[in-house]
Write a protein that holds these residues in place. Structure first.
Motif, PDB file in Angstrom:
ATOM      1  N   LEU A 205      -2.383  -7.716   9.449  1.00 51.36           N
ATOM      2  CA  LEU A 205      -1.067  -7.538   8.832  1.00 51.36           C
ATOM      3  C   LEU A 205      -0.437  -6.192   9.171  1.00 51.36           C
ATOM      4  N   ILE A 206      -1.234  -5.109   9.145  1.00 54.63           N
ATOM      5  CA  ILE A 206      -0.647  -3.793   9.417  1.00 54.63           C
ATOM      6  C   ILE A 206      -0.313  -3.614  10.901  1.00 54.63           C
ATOM      7  N   SER A 236      -5.405   5.649   8.611  1.00 49.38           N
ATOM      8  CA  SER A 236      -4.625   6.730   8.018  1.00 49.38           C
ATOM      9  C   SER A 236      -3.651   7.325   9.033  1.00 49.38           C
ATOM     10  N   GLU A 237      -4.119   7.527  10.246  1.00 51.38           N
ATOM     11  CA  GLU A 237      -3.246   8.046  11.302  1.00 51.38           C
ATOM     12  C   GLU A 237      -2.141   7.051  11.641  1.00 51.38           C
ATOM     13  N   LEU A 238      -2.509   5.762  11.663  1.00 51.36           N
ATOM     14  CA  LEU A 238      -1.530   4.724  11.958  1.00 51.36           C
ATOM     15  C   LEU A 238      -0.475   4.637  10.850  1.00 51.36           C
ATOM     16  N   HIS A 242       3.604   5.053  11.517  1.00 55.23           N
ATOM     17  CA  HIS A 242       4.636   4.065  11.195  1.00 55.23           C
ATOM     18  C   HIS A 242       5.556   4.526  10.062  1.00 55.23           C
ATOM     19  N   TYR A 243       5.046   5.380   9.181  1.00 50.17           N
ATOM     20  CA  TYR A 243       5.848   5.857   8.045  1.00 50.17           C
ATOM     21  C   TYR A 243       5.763   7.385   7.971  1.00 50.17           C
ATOM     22  N   LYS A 248       3.318   8.524   0.417  1.00 49.79           N
ATOM     23  CA  LYS A 248       2.032   7.844   0.250  1.00 49.79           C
ATOM     24  C   LYS A 248       1.130   8.028   1.463  1.00 49.79           C
ATOM     25  N   ALA A 249       1.722   8.027   2.647  1.00 48.73           N
ATOM     26  CA  ALA A 249       0.928   8.168   3.857  1.00 48.73           C
ATOM     27  C   ALA A 249       0.162   9.484   3.866  1.00 48.73           C
TER      28      ALA A 249
END
Length: 296
Positions: A205-206, A236-238, A242-243, A248-249
């Motif tokens: 999904l991610i 976490s890096e991904l 993306h964000y 939150k990231a």
């Protein structure tokens, strides 16, 4: 004097017999014969019989008829308003303080609603209730929830095998697996097996257009619980890729680095969070202030 006593007795007996007849509390013919043939004693024995029947668990379909009052003209079933009961008295308290009749009636009417996972804590309490009938209803409901969860997982598993590239199907399958995992109906080994399946679905999904911040958080938590730390670091890096402007990231990355005792990466990410041109939440601001003071 005796005649007056008999008149009073039979008058009371008639009223009692009519009440029993209307509410179907006892067998009308047997109760009438008992009241008629055994003056005074008949009423006493009938009351004892009624009390004993009320305390005994019913068998078969009778248990479901006990709490339904039927208007034979309109055929309208009167039921407890579950939402009203919840607002007035918590159900878990009702199972403790109410009499046996009310406990059974309340739980039965709860079971007539759509049973879902939110009912599990209440049902777990009801299973251990000292009233065997209440406990029986609760066990039946728990088994029904488990059956529905298993059917949901099986359904979406089949759908997934036929449509692995459909993000909507993958999302539904992941949701079904998570519900089953959080139900408490599986042992540790089975739970670990389903968690690996859940992690695999989240990975898909991610990496798709269906990705979201919530899915990244789920994926990170899942990999941490599986002790897949290298995968957690990659995710976490991904997530930040993306964000890049997501609070939150960075907060989840800080949590990850703290758990893994990666001090350098922790404070580097903290500085990145401080440099973000967004308005952070109070909790994130607290983290920034606390660790900025620690690192000074």
């Amino acid at each position: 004097m005796l005649e007056l006593a008999l008149i009073v007795y039979y008058a009371v007996s008639v009223v009692y017999w009519l009440v029993c007849l209307k509410w179907k509390l006892t067998r009308p013919a047997f109760t009438g014969a008992l009241l008629l043939c055994l003056p005074f004693l008949g009423l006493f024995l009938s009351l004892l019989q009624l009390l004993a029947e009320r305390r005994q668990p019913l068998k078969g379909i009778e248990r479901f008829k006990e709490h339904e009052r039927v208007d034979h003209e309109d055929r309208i079933f009167e039921r407890v308003d579950v939402k009203k009961e919840v607002n007035m008295v918590p159900l878990e308290e009702g199972l403790v303080v109410n009499d046996l009749f009310t406990r059974r009636r309340l739980l039965l009417d709860v079971l007539k609603e759509d049973i879902d996972q939110d009912m599990i804590p209440l049902l777990e309490q009801a299973v251990n209730n000292e009233d065997t009938e209440t406990s029986h209803y609760a066990v039946t409901a728990v088994m029904e929830i488990k059956r529905k969860l298993m059917l949901s997982v099986q359904k979406w598993s089949v759908e997934y095998q036929n449509n692995k590239d459909d993000s909507g199907v993958v999302l539904e399958y992941a949701h079904a697996v998570k519900q089953y995992m959080t139900s408490g109906f599986m042992d540790r080994r089975m739970h670990n097996t389903y968690r690996k399946t859940y992690a695999s679905l989240l990975s898909q999904l991610i990496e798709s257009e269906a990705r979201s911040e919530a899915l990244f958080v789920e994926k990170l938590n899942c990999e941490m619980e599986l002790a897949n730390y290298s995968e957690a670091l990659r995710v976490s890096e991904l997530f930040r890729k993306h964000y890049p402007e997501s609070e939150k990231a960075y907060v989840t990355a800080l949590d990850l680095y703290y758990r893994l005792k990666m001090k350098e990466a922790f404070f580097e990410t903290l500085e990145q969070l401080k440099a973000l041109k967004i308005r952070v939440s109070n909790s994130a601001l607290t983290i920034i202030r606390y660790w900025s003071a620690k690192g000074a």
